[in-house]
Design a protein around this motif. Structure first.
Motif, PDB file in Angstrom:
ATOM      1  N   GLN A   1       0.979  -1.316   0.143  1.00 34.29           N
ATOM      2  CA  GLN A   1      -0.003   0.105  -0.070  1.00 34.29           C
ATOM      3  C   GLN A   1       0.981   1.231   0.049  1.00 34.29           C
ATOM      4  OE1 GLN A   1      -2.570  -0.232   3.453  1.00 34.29           O
ATOM      5  NE2 GLN A   1      -3.838  -1.916   2.617  1.00 34.29           N
ATOM      6  N   GLN A   2       2.022   1.350   0.956  1.00 35.56           N
ATOM      7  CA  GLN A   2       2.772   2.348   0.575  1.00 35.56           C
ATOM      8  C   GLN A   2       3.470   2.377  -0.655  1.00 35.56           C
ATOM      9  OE1 GLN A   2       3.467   4.367   3.606  1.00 35.56           O
ATOM     10  NE2 GLN A   2       4.220   5.827   1.958  1.00 35.56           N
ATOM     11  N   LEU A   3       3.999   1.493  -1.276  1.00 33.09           N
ATOM     12  CA  LEU A   3       4.387   1.790  -2.646  1.00 33.09           C
ATOM     13  C   LEU A   3       3.342   2.407  -3.514  1.00 33.09           C
ATOM     14  CD1 LEU A   3       6.385  -1.594  -2.993  1.00 33.09           C
ATOM     15  CD2 LEU A   3       7.217   0.584  -2.782  1.00 33.09           C
ATOM     16  N   LYS A   4       2.125   2.198  -3.378  1.00 31.41           N
ATOM     17  CA  LYS A   4       1.320   2.509  -4.175  1.00 31.41           C
ATOM     18  C   LYS A   4       0.898   4.228  -3.871  1.00 31.41           C
ATOM     19  CE  LYS A   4      -1.411  -1.811  -4.839  1.00 31.41           C
ATOM     20  NZ  LYS A   4      -2.864  -2.474  -4.717  1.00 31.41           N
ATOM     21  N   ILE A   5       1.219   4.328  -2.605  1.00 28.48           N
ATOM     22  CA  ILE A   5       0.689   5.816  -2.331  1.00 28.48           C
ATOM     23  C   ILE A   5       1.920   6.329  -1.602  1.00 28.48           C
ATOM     24  CG2 ILE A   5      -0.696   7.293  -1.085  1.00 28.48           C
ATOM     25  CD1 ILE A   5      -2.680   5.230  -1.062  1.00 28.48           C
ATOM     26  N   PRO A   6       3.149   6.597  -2.165  1.00 28.84           N
ATOM     27  CA  PRO A   6       4.413   6.998  -1.568  1.00 28.84           C
ATOM     28  C   PRO A   6       4.258   8.397  -0.877  1.00 28.84           C
ATOM     29  CG  PRO A   6       4.543   7.381  -3.921  1.00 28.84           C
ATOM     30  CD  PRO A   6       3.328   6.812  -3.735  1.00 28.84           C
ATOM     31  N   ASP A   7       3.400   9.295  -1.184  1.00 29.95           N
ATOM     32  CA  ASP A   7       3.213  10.687  -0.480  1.00 29.95           C
ATOM     33  C   ASP A   7       2.769  10.464   0.742  1.00 29.95           C
ATOM     34  OD1 ASP A   7       4.578  11.654  -2.821  1.00 29.95           O
ATOM     35  OD2 ASP A   7       2.686  12.178  -3.652  1.00 29.95           O
ATOM     36  N   HIS A   8       1.812   9.276   1.000  1.00 31.69           N
ATOM     37  CA  HIS A   8       1.287   9.276   2.393  1.00 31.69           C
ATOM     38  C   HIS A   8       2.071   8.092   3.216  1.00 31.69           C
ATOM     39  CE1 HIS A   8      -2.028   9.353   5.164  1.00 31.69           C
ATOM     40  NE2 HIS A   8      -1.772   7.549   5.232  1.00 31.69           N
ATOM     41  N   ILE A   9       2.584   8.479   4.157  1.00 29.65           N
ATOM     42  CA  ILE A   9       3.996   7.992   4.711  1.00 29.65           C
ATOM     43  C   ILE A   9       2.897   7.252   6.042  1.00 29.65           C
ATOM     44  CG2 ILE A   9       5.889   7.814   6.169  1.00 29.65           C
ATOM     45  CD1 ILE A   9       6.695  10.186   4.593  1.00 29.65           C
ATOM     46  N   GLY A  10       3.114   5.840   6.229  1.00 25.56           N
ATOM     47  CA  GLY A  10       2.187   5.277   7.000  1.00 25.56           C
ATOM     48  C   GLY A  10       3.192   4.615   8.073  1.00 25.56           C
ATOM     49  N   ASN A  11       2.690   3.994   8.946  1.00 30.74           N
ATOM     50  CA  ASN A  11       3.297   3.147  10.057  1.00 30.74           C
ATOM     51  C   ASN A  11       3.594   1.738   9.823  1.00 30.74           C
ATOM     52  OD1 ASN A  11       4.645   2.385  12.447  1.00 30.74           O
ATOM     53  ND2 ASN A  11       2.566   2.297  13.723  1.00 30.74           N
ATOM     54  N   ASN A  12       4.767   1.591   8.804  1.00 28.21           N
ATOM     55  CA  ASN A  12       5.027   0.431   8.195  1.00 28.21           C
ATOM     56  C   ASN A  12       6.502   0.427   7.944  1.00 28.21           C
ATOM     57  OD1 ASN A  12       5.587   1.246   5.103  1.00 28.21           O
ATOM     58  ND2 ASN A  12       3.656   1.910   5.741  1.00 28.21           N
ATOM     59  N   PRO A  13       7.486  -0.433   7.461  1.00 27.34           N
ATOM     60  CA  PRO A  13       9.050  -0.534   7.434  1.00 27.34           C
ATOM     61  C   PRO A  13       9.227   0.590   6.465  1.00 27.34           C
ATOM     62  CG  PRO A  13       8.182  -2.765   8.068  1.00 27.34           C
ATOM     63  CD  PRO A  13       6.895  -1.926   7.731  1.00 27.34           C
ATOM     64  N   LEU A  14       8.651   0.349   5.277  1.00 22.59           N
ATOM     65  CA  LEU A  14       8.802   1.349   4.276  1.00 22.59           C
ATOM     66  C   LEU A  14       8.354   2.761   4.580  1.00 22.59           C
ATOM     67  CD1 LEU A  14       9.855   1.759   1.386  1.00 22.59           C
ATOM     68  CD2 LEU A  14       7.672   1.108   0.651  1.00 22.59           C
ATOM     69  N   GLY A  15       7.292   2.906   5.315  1.00 22.23           N
ATOM     70  CA  GLY A  15       7.067   4.363   5.915  1.00 22.23           C
ATOM     71  C   GLY A  15       8.130   5.004   6.557  1.00 22.23           C
ATOM     72  N   ARG A  16       8.663   4.077   7.598  1.00 18.20           N
ATOM     73  CA  ARG A  16       9.521   4.659   8.571  1.00 18.20           C
ATOM     74  C   ARG A  16      10.944   4.819   7.873  1.00 18.20           C
ATOM     75  NH1 ARG A  16       6.991   0.844  11.832  1.00 18.20           N
ATOM     76  NH2 ARG A  16       8.207  -0.996  11.053  1.00 18.20           N
ATOM     77  N   ILE A  17      10.964   4.340   6.811  1.00 21.22           N
ATOM     78  CA  ILE A  17      12.249   4.663   5.922  1.00 21.22           C
ATOM     79  C   ILE A  17      12.026   5.935   5.098  1.00 21.22           C
ATOM     80  CG2 ILE A  17      13.711   3.526   3.935  1.00 21.22           C
ATOM     81  CD1 ILE A  17      14.444   2.253   6.173  1.00 21.22           C
ATOM     82  N   LEU A  18      10.870   5.906   4.816  1.00 26.49           N
ATOM     83  CA  LEU A  18      10.850   7.332   4.014  1.00 26.49           C
ATOM     84  C   LEU A  18      10.808   8.543   5.017  1.00 26.49           C
ATOM     85  CD1 LEU A  18       7.831   6.184   1.356  1.00 26.49           C
ATOM     86  CD2 LEU A  18      10.218   6.630   0.792  1.00 26.49           C
ATOM     87  N   SER A  19      10.160   8.201   6.224  1.00 30.64           N
ATOM     88  CA  SER A  19      10.286   9.368   7.121  1.00 30.64           C
ATOM     89  C   SER A  19      11.751   9.915   7.440  1.00 30.64           C
ATOM     90  CB  SER A  19       9.565   9.073   8.430  1.00 30.64           C
ATOM     91  OG  SER A  19      10.149   7.687   8.861  1.00 30.64           O
ATOM     92  N   VAL A  20      12.512   8.853   7.605  1.00 28.69           N
ATOM     93  CA  VAL A  20      14.021   9.026   7.671  1.00 28.69           C
ATOM     94  C   VAL A  20      14.382   9.951   6.406  1.00 28.69           C
ATOM     95  CG1 VAL A  20      16.326   8.031   7.976  1.00 28.69           C
ATOM     96  CG2 VAL A  20      14.263   7.274   9.172  1.00 28.69           C
ATOM     97  N   TYR A  21      14.034   9.540   5.436  1.00 23.62           N
ATOM     98  CA  TYR A  21      14.613  10.419   4.262  1.00 23.62           C
ATOM     99  C   TYR A  21      14.117  11.599   4.226  1.00 23.62           C
ATOM    100  CZ  TYR A  21      14.936  11.784  -0.720  1.00 23.62           C
ATOM    101  OH  TYR A  21      15.060  12.405  -1.795  1.00 23.62           O
ATOM    102  N   ASN A  22      12.654  11.873   4.687  1.00 22.29           N
ATOM    103  CA  ASN A  22      12.241  13.350   4.640  1.00 22.29           C
ATOM    104  C   ASN A  22      13.029  14.022   5.824  1.00 22.29           C
ATOM    105  OD1 ASN A  22      10.410  12.693   2.460  1.00 22.29           O
ATOM    106  ND2 ASN A  22       8.702  11.997   3.972  1.00 22.29           N
ATOM    107  N   LYS A  23      13.432  13.361   6.630  1.00 22.34           N
ATOM    108  CA  LYS A  23      14.004  14.324   7.838  1.00 22.34           C
ATOM    109  C   LYS A  23      15.473  14.525   7.548  1.00 22.34           C
ATOM    110  CE  LYS A  23      11.277  12.476  11.636  1.00 22.34           C
ATOM    111  NZ  LYS A  23      11.268  11.646  12.923  1.00 22.34           N
TER     112      LYS A  23
END
Length: 465
Positions: free
Chosen positions: A304-326
């Motif tokens: 689901q995160q791969l389908k909606i990359p802009d909406h960062i959720g509580n999942n492993p990939l979302g946490r990787i994306l949040s680290v990138y945004n920070k």
């Protein structure tokens, strides 16, 4: 002269007086000797007379003994002659008997064979409960050494008829049944021909020696009961169709079925080691189920995160994306290290519990081997005490040895399979995270290159010609 004569006379008188006493003493001894001699002769005559009487008596006894010996010898000769005549007569009679009996000997053999064949039915079968009135005739024919008489043959025929009739009948009987607590109670049962005996709880094993029944511990699936038979015999169940499993071997299959241990019996034979192995299997399966659900949920969220990359959720990939945004304002090298740190943290969380599964999978066969060694030691101790003549004595140790090995292998295989599957899922998620992290690092590097190109272009435009 006169004086001389007188002295001579005196002297002679004195001399005669001197010899009178010895002469008298000698005469007394002679008389005594004569008297003793007469007494001795009398005794000798008495002894001779006694010896003569004894000799006559012994001669009479000797004559009597000779007469008896002669009589016994004559009797012995007569008996020997009679014995010889009887042997000849017996031989002629046996020959006449053999000729007269002819095929009756073969008939006797056939009759005894038939009697031995029906003896188990008469003595040991369930038909012996209420159909053994003529069993004495069967025993008499088996034990007989002469031709059977007509009443015995008639009794054998009646016994055969009774068994045939009983094997085709369904009858109600009352038998003593041994309960689980050891008490013997008279219960109503049904005899199904010569095949089975059915009680309130199922098939009963009839013990003809003790004349009591014992419930089979391992009953078939479709087992009849006495109450079901009673309902069929009544008017209410006359039209009901029933299907039951019947042992056509007259209890042999049911007895063999009792020897086949159930799963619970096998687990009990494994002992404490088997219970420990099962505990490890249960804990491992719980861990595998929990981690499998967690990894499956993580995979769904990552998709689901791969389908909606802009909406960062509580999942492993979302946490990787949040680290990138920070950390996107950092250099490429710093961003790469931060993303690698985040991937490692997620990988540790994804592989949580898998090492325990691997440990349980390796520990289960070792515990099975421990149980095998323990069981063999117990078996050897039993052999030392009781010898190896009876296999039942060694059955406990061998069962424990084999069952622990089986349980160890059974526990190891699903645990290894679960570890492999979960490791593959965790590896797939880690690959996705690494791929996305590398993509983010590459995107950051391209952005920095574009900024550098733009800055260089601006500097060239500001420089005077």
């Amino acid at each position: 002269m006169k004086a001389l004569t007188l002295s001579v006379l005196l002297l002679s008188t004195a001399l005669s007086g001197a010899y009178v006493a010895p002469v008298q003493a000698e005469q007394g001894l002679v008389q005594k000797a004569k008297a003793d001699n007469r007494q001795q002769k009398k005794q000798d005559k008495d002894r001779e007379r006694s010896f003569e009487m004894t000799e006559e008596k012994l001669s009479g006894i000797k004559a009597e003994l000779k007469a008896k010996i002669e009589h016994e010898q004559n009797r012995t000769d007569e008996l020997a002659k009679l014995f010889s005549d009887n042997e000849d007569k017996l031989a002629r009679l046996e020959e006449n008997l053999r000729l007269e009996t002819g095929s009756l000997g073969e008939l006797f053999g056939v009759v005894r064979q038939v009697a031995k064949e029906i003896e188990p039915n008469v003595e040991e079968s369930v038909t012996a409960i209420d159909a053994n009135r003529y069993s004495s005739f069967v025993d008499t024919i088996i034990e007989a050494r002469t031709l059977p008489s007509m009443p015995e043959l008639t009794g054998l025929w009646l016994s055969l008829s009774e068994q045939i009739d009983a094997s085709a009948r369904f009858s109600s009987v009352e038998v003593p049944v041994v309960a689980l607590n050891g008490e013997v109670n008279n219960e109503k049962a049904f005899r199904v021909g010569a095949f089975a005996l059915v009680g309130d709880q199922g098939y009963l094993n009839w013990d003809s020696v003790r004349e009591r029944a014992v419930l089979y511990s391992n009953q078939p699936n479709l087992v009849p009961t006495a109450s079901a038979f009673q309902s069929i015999l009544s008017d209410s169940g006359a039209n009901q169709a029933q299907v039951w499993e019947v042992d056509p071997s007259r209890g042999v299959i049911l007895s063999q079925r009792e020897l086949n241990p159930t799963l619970q019996d096998r687990l009990e034979a494994a002992g404490v080691v088997g219970k420990v192995i099962l505990g490890l299997l249960a804990i491992g399966l719980l861990i595998a189920l929990y981690r499998g659900l967690a990894l499956a949920i993580a995979q769904v969220k990552i998709r689901q995160q791969l389908k909606i990359p802009d909406h960062i959720g509580n999942n492993p990939l979302g946490r990787i994306l949040s680290v990138y945004n920070k950390e996107n304002n950092r250099t490429v090298e710093a961003l790469e290290l931060r993303l690698l740190e985040a991937v490692v943290d997620e990988q540790t969380h994804l592989e949580k519990g898998l090492s325990m599964l691997k440990l349980f999978a390796a520990l289960a066969p070792m515990l099975g081997l421990l149980g095998t060694v323990t069981g063999m030691i117990e078996t050897f101790q039993v052999i030392t005490l009781f010898g190896n003549g009876d296999p039942k004595v060694m059955a406990g140790g061998i069962s424990m040895a084999l069952m622990t090995t089986v349980l160890g292998l059974v526990a190891a295989m699903p645990l290894l399979l679960a570890h492999n599957i979960l490791s593959t899922q965790a590896e797939n998620i880690r690959n996705i995270l690494e791929k996305q992290g590398i993509g983010l690092v590459a995107q950051q590097a391209e952005r920095d290159d574009q900024i550098e190109v733009f800055s260089k272009g601006a500097q060239l435009q500001e420089t005077p010609a």
